[in-house]
Design an enzyme around this catalytic site. Structure first.
Site, PDB file in Angstrom:
ATOM      1  N   HIS A  83       2.083   3.815   4.673  1.00 41.64           N
ATOM      2  CA  HIS A  83       1.192   4.716   3.944  1.00 41.64           C
ATOM      3  C   HIS A  83       1.783   6.123   3.903  1.00 41.64           C
ATOM      4  O   HIS A  83       1.848   6.755   2.845  1.00 41.64           O
ATOM      5  CB  HIS A  83      -0.175   4.775   4.634  1.00 41.64           C
ATOM      6  CG  HIS A  83      -0.899   3.474   4.649  1.00 41.64           C
ATOM      7  ND1 HIS A  83      -2.073   3.286   5.349  1.00 41.64           N
ATOM      8  CD2 HIS A  83      -0.638   2.290   4.059  1.00 41.64           C
ATOM      9  CE1 HIS A  83      -2.490   2.050   5.195  1.00 41.64           C
ATOM     10  NE2 HIS A  83      -1.624   1.419   4.406  1.00 41.64           N
ATOM     11  N   SER A 132       0.810  -1.213   0.000  1.00 39.40           N
ATOM     12  CA  SER A 132       0.000   0.000   0.000  1.00 39.40           C
ATOM     13  C   SER A 132       0.842   1.261   0.000  1.00 39.40           C
ATOM     14  O   SER A 132       0.361   2.333  -0.355  1.00 39.40           O
ATOM     15  CB  SER A 132      -0.940   0.014   1.215  1.00 39.40           C
ATOM     16  OG  SER A 132      -1.883  -1.016   1.118  1.00 39.40           O
TER      17      SER A 132
END
Length: 329
Positions: free
Chosen positions: A235, A183
Site C-alpha cells: 500500500h 492494492s
C-alpha cells in the site's frame, strides 16, 4: 492460509463522496477541454483481474487438492471453483501454494530464484473473492473518473508503475510469507489523486473539503494496513509512487493558456505551467527514479528492509492485546 500476509482489499472504504468535492470550476476552459476521454482501460483492468482470479480458482481445484487438515472446501456446489477452508483462507480464495504457482510475490523466489517477473504478476492476483470485490469496486470509483479526465495512457502508467513500486517495497520487508500486490496499484491512483489536487490547486473549487475528504480516505485505508496479515508495504509503496507520478503526469495548464493559442503570432504567450508545477515535476522525477533504483539494487543484492529500518515493522502490523504480529510482518 496460515503464516502468510494477504494484501487485502486496500480501498474497501473508498466511495463516491470524493467526487462531490473533487471537481474543478465549471468556468475552467482547461478542465472542460481535458475531460472528454472515454474510459476503456480501467474496465479492461477490471475484466483482467476477474479473469485471472477465475483461472486461479480453476487451477486451485479445492475438491481435488485439499487435504482436509483445516476443514472442507467452502461453497462445494461451485465444484473445482470452490474456496479453501475458512481457517486456511478467510477471504474465500485459493491456497497459498496456488497463489505462489500463479506468480505471487515471495522474497526467496525473487532474490535467490531470480524470478523478478513476480514483481509484475503479483499485481494481478487477489487473495480471495472478498479481496477482489473490494479492490474492483474501488478501481471503478477512482480509476474511471481519473481516466475520463486524463486519458488511458497516463492512468495506465500510474496504475502499473505504482503496482510495481508497491511490489518492490513489499518484497524488501515481507521475507517469510507470500504476498499479492493488487492494492498497491489502487493506492497509486489514490496517491496520484492527492498530488493532482495539490499541483492543480488553483483551478479547484471546495479545495479544503476535497483535500480533507481525500486525506481521510487515505488515512483510513493505510490504517487498515496495520492489521495482521495485511501487506501495508505494498500500500505504502504504491501510494508513494503514485503520488510522485501525479506531479509528473497530471499537471493541468494554467488558466487561460489554451485561449492564448488564438492570439496573433507576435503576442507573447504565458508559460503553459506555473513555476511551482515545473519544480514539483523535476523533484518528483528525481525522487522516483532514485527511489526505485535504490530499492531494486537493495532487493537483488539480497538486503532486507528491516536491517535498515527496525521500526518499519510497525507500518504493517501493530501488536495489541487482541493480536500478535509474526516475525515476518
Amino acid at each position: 492460509m496460515a503464516r502468510r500476509d494477504l494484501e487485502s482489499g486496500g480501498g474497501g472504504t473508498k466511495n463516491n463522496r470524493i467526487e462531490e468535492n473533487y471537481s474543478a470550476h465549471e468556468s475552467s476552459h482547461v478542465y472542460e477541454a481535458e475531460s472528454h476521454w472515454t474510459s476503456w482501460l480501467v474496465p479492461m483492468f477490471v475484466v483482467a483481474n476477474i479473469a485471472v482470479f477465475v483461472i486461479t480458482m480453476y487451477i486451485n481445484n479445492c475438491p481435488k487438492n485439499n487435504l482436509g487438515l483445516q476443514g472442507g472446501c467452502v461453497a462445494k456446489f461451485l465444484g473445482r471453483f470452490s474456496f479453501q477452508p475458512m481457517q486456511e483462507n478467510p477471504l474465500l480464495g485459493p491456497s497459498s501454494s496456488t497463489l505462489a504457482k500463479m506468480g505471487a510475490l515471495r522474497w526467496d523466489n525473487v532474490v535467490n530464484g531470480h524470478q523478478g517477473w513476480r514483481l509484475i504478476t503479483c499485481i494481478w492476483l487477489h487473495a480471495g473473492i472478498i479481496h477482489l470485490l473490494a479492490n474492483m469496486l474501488s478501481l471503478v470509483f477512482i480509476g474511471i473518473r481519473l481516466e475520463q479526465q486524463f486519458g488511458f495512457v497516463k492512468i495506465g502508467i500510474i496504475y502499473l508503475v505504482s503496482g510495481f513500486g508497491g511490489s518492490v517495497l513489499s518484497s524488501l520487508f515481507i521475507i517469510d510469507h507470500i504476498s499479492v500486490g493488487a492494492s498497491g496499484a489502487l493506492f497509486g491512483l489514490l496517491g496520484a489523486m492527492l498530488s493532482e489536487l495539490l499541483t492543480n490547486w488553483s483551478i479547484y473549487s471546495n479545495k479544503a473539503m476535497a483535500l480533507l475528504t481525500l486525506l481521510v480516505i487515505i488515512v483510513i485505508n493505510l490504517g487498515i494496513g496495520i492489521l495482521p496479515h495485511v501487506d501495508n508495504f505494498a500500500h505504502i509503496g504504491g501510494f508513494l509512487v503514485g503520488f510522485l507520478l501525479g506531479f509528473i503526469l497530471l499537471p493541468r495548464p494554467q488558466f487561460g493558456w489554451l485561449e492564448q493559442r488564438r492570439l496573433p503570432a507576435n503576442v507573447r504567450l504565458k508559460s503553459k505551467y506555473k513555476a511551482y508545477q515545473y519544480v514539483l515535476w523535476i523533484v518528483s522525477l528525481v525522487l522516483l527514479i532514485t527511489g526505485l533504483t535504490i530499492a531494486l539494487v537493495m532487493l537483488f543484492r539480497g538486503e532486507k528492509g528491516y536491517d535498515h529500518c527496525h521500526w518499519c515493522r510497525y507500518l504493517t502490523c501493530v501488536p495489541t492485546s487482541k493480536w500478535e504480529c509474526s516475525n515476518g510482518s
